[in-house]
Write a protein that holds these residues in place. Structure first.
Motif, PDB file in Angstrom:
ATOM      1  N   ALA A 263       1.139   3.994  -2.858  1.00  0.00           N
ATOM      2  CA  ALA A 263       0.527   5.556  -2.639  1.00  0.00           C
ATOM      3  C   ALA A 263       2.130   6.300  -3.025  1.00  0.00           C
ATOM      4  O   ALA A 263       1.755   7.547  -3.200  1.00  0.00           O
ATOM      5  CB  ALA A 263       0.383   5.609  -1.036  1.00  0.00           C
TER       6      ALA A 263
ATOM      7  N   THR B 218       0.961  -1.268  -0.027  1.00  0.00           N
ATOM      8  CA  THR B 218       0.024   0.013   0.058  1.00  0.00           C
ATOM      9  C   THR B 218       1.189   1.187  -0.176  1.00  0.00           C
ATOM     10  O   THR B 218       0.615   2.167  -0.673  1.00  0.00           O
ATOM     11  CB  THR B 218      -1.018  -0.043   1.281  1.00  0.00           C
ATOM     12  OG1 THR B 218      -1.578  -1.257   1.111  1.00  0.00           O
ATOM     13  CG2 THR B 218      -2.011   0.944   1.184  1.00  0.00           C
TER      14      THR B 218
ATOM     15  N   TRP C 209      -1.083   1.722  -9.778  1.00  0.00           N
ATOM     16  CA  TRP C 209      -1.311   0.386  -9.507  1.00  0.00           C
ATOM     17  C   TRP C 209      -0.438  -0.205 -10.388  1.00  0.00           C
ATOM     18  O   TRP C 209      -0.109   0.028 -11.695  1.00  0.00           O
ATOM     19  CB  TRP C 209      -2.728   0.121  -9.916  1.00  0.00           C
ATOM     20  CG  TRP C 209      -2.860  -1.350  -9.376  1.00  0.00           C
ATOM     21  CD1 TRP C 209      -3.339  -2.137 -10.527  1.00  0.00           C
ATOM     22  CD2 TRP C 209      -3.104  -1.813  -8.335  1.00  0.00           C
ATOM     23  NE1 TRP C 209      -3.434  -3.346  -9.957  1.00  0.00           N
ATOM     24  CE2 TRP C 209      -3.584  -3.145  -8.709  1.00  0.00           C
ATOM     25  CE3 TRP C 209      -2.886  -1.476  -6.887  1.00  0.00           C
ATOM     26  CZ2 TRP C 209      -3.677  -4.256  -7.647  1.00  0.00           C
ATOM     27  CZ3 TRP C 209      -3.079  -2.459  -5.788  1.00  0.00           C
ATOM     28  CH2 TRP C 209      -3.469  -3.610  -6.266  1.00  0.00           C
TER      29      TRP C 209
END
Length: 69
Positions: A28, A24, A33
């Motif tokens: 971020a 994650t 992605w």
């Protein structure tokens, strides 16, 4: 055996959690992605996927040890 199963299960769950949280943070940080094709993933994402998979295996082994298999 009970202690060994608890150690395996807890360490597996902690590796799964760490892998998901680090993935994650990686997403971020880059803002992208990694995609659905593992061949196109960056090396860091592949390592995090291996970390999460290793945690799943440790958890599975801990459950098998608990059942005495």
């Amino acid at each position: 055996m009970i202690l060994m199963s608890f150690i395996l299960i807890l360490s597996g769950l902690s590796l799964i959690t760490a892998g998901i949280l680090l993935l994650t943070l990686c997403i971020a940080g880059t803002g992208k992605w990694p995609g659905c094709h593992p061949a196109r993933w960056p090396t860091r994402v592949k390592k995090l996927a291996l970390l999460t998979g290793g945690g799943a295996l440790l958890t599975l082994f801990g459950i098998l040890v608990a059942y005495g298999i």
